[in-house]
Design a protein around this motif. Structure first.
Motif, mmCIF file in Angstrom:
data_model
loop_
_atom_site.group_PDB
_atom_site.id
_atom_site.type_symbol
_atom_site.label_atom_id
_atom_site.label_comp_id
_atom_site.label_asym_id
_atom_site.label_seq_id
_atom_site.Cartn_x
_atom_site.Cartn_y
_atom_site.Cartn_z
ATOM 1 N N THR A 294 0.820 -1.299 -0.043
ATOM 2 C CA THR A 294 0.044 -0.066 -0.069
ATOM 3 C C THR A 294 0.592 1.280 0.002
ATOM 4 O O THR A 294 0.642 2.209 -0.757
ATOM 5 N N THR B 5 8.563 -8.682 -5.153
ATOM 6 C CA THR B 5 8.946 -9.944 -5.473
ATOM 7 C C THR B 5 7.439 -10.835 -5.515
ATOM 8 O O THR B 5 7.331 -11.643 -6.096
ATOM 9 N N ALA C 272 5.460 -20.899 2.618
ATOM 10 C CA ALA C 272 6.871 -20.787 2.609
ATOM 11 C C ALA C 272 7.469 -19.677 1.753
ATOM 12 O O ALA C 272 6.915 -19.301 0.888
ATOM 13 N N ARG D 239 14.314 -11.269 1.651
ATOM 14 C CA ARG D 239 13.587 -11.770 2.937
ATOM 15 C C ARG D 239 14.466 -12.671 3.738
ATOM 16 O O ARG D 239 13.835 -13.570 4.619
ATOM 17 N N ARG E 26 -8.408 -8.236 3.175
ATOM 18 C CA ARG E 26 -7.667 -7.806 2.061
ATOM 19 C C ARG E 26 -8.521 -8.417 0.902
ATOM 20 O O ARG E 26 -8.810 -9.570 0.638
ATOM 21 N N ASN F 179 -9.511 -3.075 1.316
ATOM 22 C CA ASN F 179 -9.570 -3.681 2.321
ATOM 23 C C ASN F 179 -11.102 -3.782 2.825
ATOM 24 O O ASN F 179 -11.529 -2.332 3.056
ATOM 25 N N ARG G 34 3.082 -17.915 7.336
ATOM 26 C CA ARG G 34 3.896 -16.764 6.751
ATOM 27 C C ARG G 34 4.392 -15.965 7.857
ATOM 28 O O ARG G 34 5.361 -15.330 7.747
ATOM 29 N N ALA H 32 -1.215 2.570 12.139
ATOM 30 C CA ALA H 32 -2.054 3.916 12.065
ATOM 31 C C ALA H 32 -2.744 3.931 10.863
ATOM 32 O O ALA H 32 -2.540 3.203 9.680
HETATM 33 P P1 AP5 Z 1 4.214 -10.892 -0.683
HETATM 34 O O1 AP5 Z 1 2.967 -10.615 -1.806
HETATM 35 O O2 AP5 Z 1 5.383 -10.159 -0.625
HETATM 36 O O3 AP5 Z 1 3.294 -10.872 0.704
HETATM 37 P P2 AP5 Z 1 3.912 -10.455 2.021
HETATM 38 O O4 AP5 Z 1 5.150 -9.882 2.331
HETATM 39 O O5 AP5 Z 1 3.514 -11.424 2.914
HETATM 40 O O6 AP5 Z 1 3.129 -8.964 2.265
HETATM 41 P P3 AP5 Z 1 1.592 -8.840 1.919
HETATM 42 O O7 AP5 Z 1 1.358 -8.551 0.639
HETATM 43 O O8 AP5 Z 1 0.789 -9.946 2.503
HETATM 44 O O9 AP5 Z 1 1.412 -7.547 2.827
HETATM 45 P P4 AP5 Z 1 1.818 -5.987 2.602
HETATM 46 O O10 AP5 Z 1 2.717 -5.477 3.710
HETATM 47 O O11 AP5 Z 1 2.046 -5.407 1.196
HETATM 48 O O12 AP5 Z 1 0.308 -5.227 2.996
HETATM 49 P P5 AP5 Z 1 -0.593 -4.691 2.116
HETATM 50 O O13 AP5 Z 1 -0.304 -3.385 1.614
HETATM 51 O O14 AP5 Z 1 -1.269 -5.368 0.931
HETATM 52 O O15 AP5 Z 1 4.668 -12.483 -0.959
HETATM 53 C C1 AP5 Z 1 3.781 -13.419 -0.940
HETATM 54 C C2 AP5 Z 1 4.500 -14.601 -0.964
HETATM 55 O O16 AP5 Z 1 5.409 -14.739 -2.267
HETATM 56 C C3 AP5 Z 1 5.414 -15.019 0.465
HETATM 57 O O17 AP5 Z 1 4.790 -15.625 1.412
HETATM 58 C C4 AP5 Z 1 6.646 -15.881 -0.378
HETATM 59 O O18 AP5 Z 1 5.949 -17.302 -0.543
HETATM 60 C C5 AP5 Z 1 6.880 -15.480 -1.811
HETATM 61 N N1 AP5 Z 1 7.643 -14.375 -1.908
HETATM 62 C C6 AP5 Z 1 7.500 -12.980 -2.119
HETATM 63 N N2 AP5 Z 1 8.822 -12.485 -1.969
HETATM 64 C C7 AP5 Z 1 9.770 -13.500 -1.773
HETATM 65 C C8 AP5 Z 1 11.172 -13.405 -1.561
HETATM 66 N N3 AP5 Z 1 11.844 -12.247 -1.719
HETATM 67 N N4 AP5 Z 1 11.713 -14.853 -1.219
HETATM 68 C C9 AP5 Z 1 11.186 -15.872 -1.147
HETATM 69 N N5 AP5 Z 1 9.692 -15.881 -1.388
HETATM 70 C C10 AP5 Z 1 8.949 -14.663 -1.513
HETATM 71 O O19 AP5 Z 1 -1.872 -4.461 3.128
HETATM 72 C C11 AP5 Z 1 -2.534 -5.503 3.794
HETATM 73 C C12 AP5 Z 1 -3.970 -5.089 3.918
HETATM 74 O O20 AP5 Z 1 -4.017 -4.122 4.959
HETATM 75 C C13 AP5 Z 1 -4.523 -4.292 2.660
HETATM 76 O O21 AP5 Z 1 -5.776 -4.866 2.450
HETATM 77 C C14 AP5 Z 1 -4.648 -3.103 2.761
HETATM 78 O O22 AP5 Z 1 -5.608 -2.313 2.169
HETATM 79 C C15 AP5 Z 1 -4.770 -3.043 4.378
HETATM 80 N N6 AP5 Z 1 -3.789 -1.769 4.738
HETATM 81 C C16 AP5 Z 1 -2.584 -1.358 4.183
HETATM 82 N N7 AP5 Z 1 -2.178 -0.311 5.497
HETATM 83 C C17 AP5 Z 1 -3.187 -0.296 6.234
HETATM 84 C C18 AP5 Z 1 -3.333 0.847 7.354
HETATM 85 N N8 AP5 Z 1 -2.308 1.752 7.771
HETATM 86 N N9 AP5 Z 1 -4.462 0.785 8.063
HETATM 87 C C19 AP5 Z 1 -5.539 -0.225 7.696
HETATM 88 N N10 AP5 Z 1 -5.405 -0.943 6.743
HETATM 89 C C20 AP5 Z 1 -4.257 -1.198 5.941
#
Ligand code: AP5
Length: 221
Positions: free
Chosen positions: A15, A31, A57, A88, A127, A138, A173, A201
């Motif tokens: 985000t 990634t 994983a 990571r 999400r 969200n 995760r 926040a």
């Molecule tokens: P990836 O897609 O990178 O997922 P993640 O790191 O687990 O992070 P997310 O996308 O779940 O969360 P985010 O921090 O981006 O939050 P977001 O902004 O969406 O990785 C997925 C998989 O790919 C991994 O498990 C692994 O298998 C693989 N992978 C990826 N990179 C890798 C690497 N380097 N090496 C090995 N494997 C890898 O926000 C979440 C929700 O909260 C949204 O709905 C949003 O609208 C809401 N939100 C955001 N901010 C706020 C706020 N301030 N207040 C309220 N709601 C909020």
């Protein structure tokens, strides 16, 4: 600016990265998004990645590093980038440092997003993503309507939940994050690159905190 955003799943990296693209004129490199695209294309690497992602994983370093090397070599990354979800683990951090050393352009900053566990679970359960434009919504904070549709695309496609956002996979995760990714904070702190922001926040407040960290670094360039 060469920025790494670090934090647990659901901490808001994607985000906030979206908001930084315009402000700093550099691309977001996620990634997770690149691996989901590879999985959707059904390439052998993509299918291996999908199996790991569905289990919660990490995807094998050789696959991730291949993807990153190619992406960082593209023209739009020459002025800088926002890395979201990479590195990571320690081998990835070391491989990144050596790639950037080769071109004489080291990282400027690593920002760690701190959010408590209960809030992460709430965010991830709410999400929803647009299958067309990839925009993230969200249902708790940005209700897109009932039934939920993307309000940014003309044909208003129905929003979908990510396959790895099921409760049992999210637990895995978070465990992988604590064991393999979180220790990178010390690694980057030792290099003087780490900044920590409280990210439990509202989205605009987190953006303001992030800009407060990044602007002085930009001015110093
Ligand atoms: P990836 O897609 O990178 O997922 P993640 O790191 O687990 O992070 P997310 O996308 O779940 O969360 P985010 O921090 O981006 O939050 P977001 O902004 O969406 O990785 C997925 C998989 O790919 C991994 O498990 C692994 O298998 C693989 N992978 C990826 N990179 C890798 C690497 N380097 N090496 C090995 N494997 C890898 O926000 C979440 C929700 O909260 C949204 O709905 C949003 O609208 C809401 N939100 C955001 N901010 C706020 C706020 N301030 N207040 C309220 N709601 C909020």
């Amino acid at each position: 600016m060469r920025i790494v955003l670090m934090g647990a799943p659901g901490s808001g990296k994607g985000t906030q990265a979206q908001r930084l693209i315009e402000r700093f004129g550099i691309p977001q490199i996620s990634t997770g998004d690149l691996l989901r695209e590879a999985a959707a294309r059904g390439t052998p690497y993509g299918l291996r990645a999908r199996a790991a992602m569905d289990s919660g994983a990490l995807v094998a370093d050789e696959i991730v590093l291949g993807i990153i090397r190619e992406r960082l070599g593209q023209a739009d990354a020459a002025r800088g980038f926002i890395l979201d979800g990479f590195p990571r683990n320690l081998p990835q951090a070391e491989a990144l440092a050596s790639m950037l050393d080769t071109i004489g352009k080291p990282l400027d900053v690593v920002v760690l997003f701190e959010v408590d566990y209960a809030e992460i679970v709430r965010r991830i359960s709410g999400r929803r993503t647009c299958p067309r434009c990839g925009r993230v919504f969200n249902v708790h904070t940005h209700p897109p309507g009932t039934p939920p549709h993307c309000d940014q695309c003309d044909d208003r496609p129905k929003l979908v939940q990510r396959r790895d956002d099921e409760e049992v996979t999210v637990k895995r995760r978070l465990q992988v994050y604590e064991e393999q990714t979180r220790p990178l904070a010390e690694h980057y702190a030792a290099q003087g690159l780490l900044r920590v922001i409280q990210a439990d926040a509202p989205v605009d407040v987190v953006t303001a905190r992030l800009i407060e960290v990044l602007e002085p670094l930009e001015r110093a360039q």
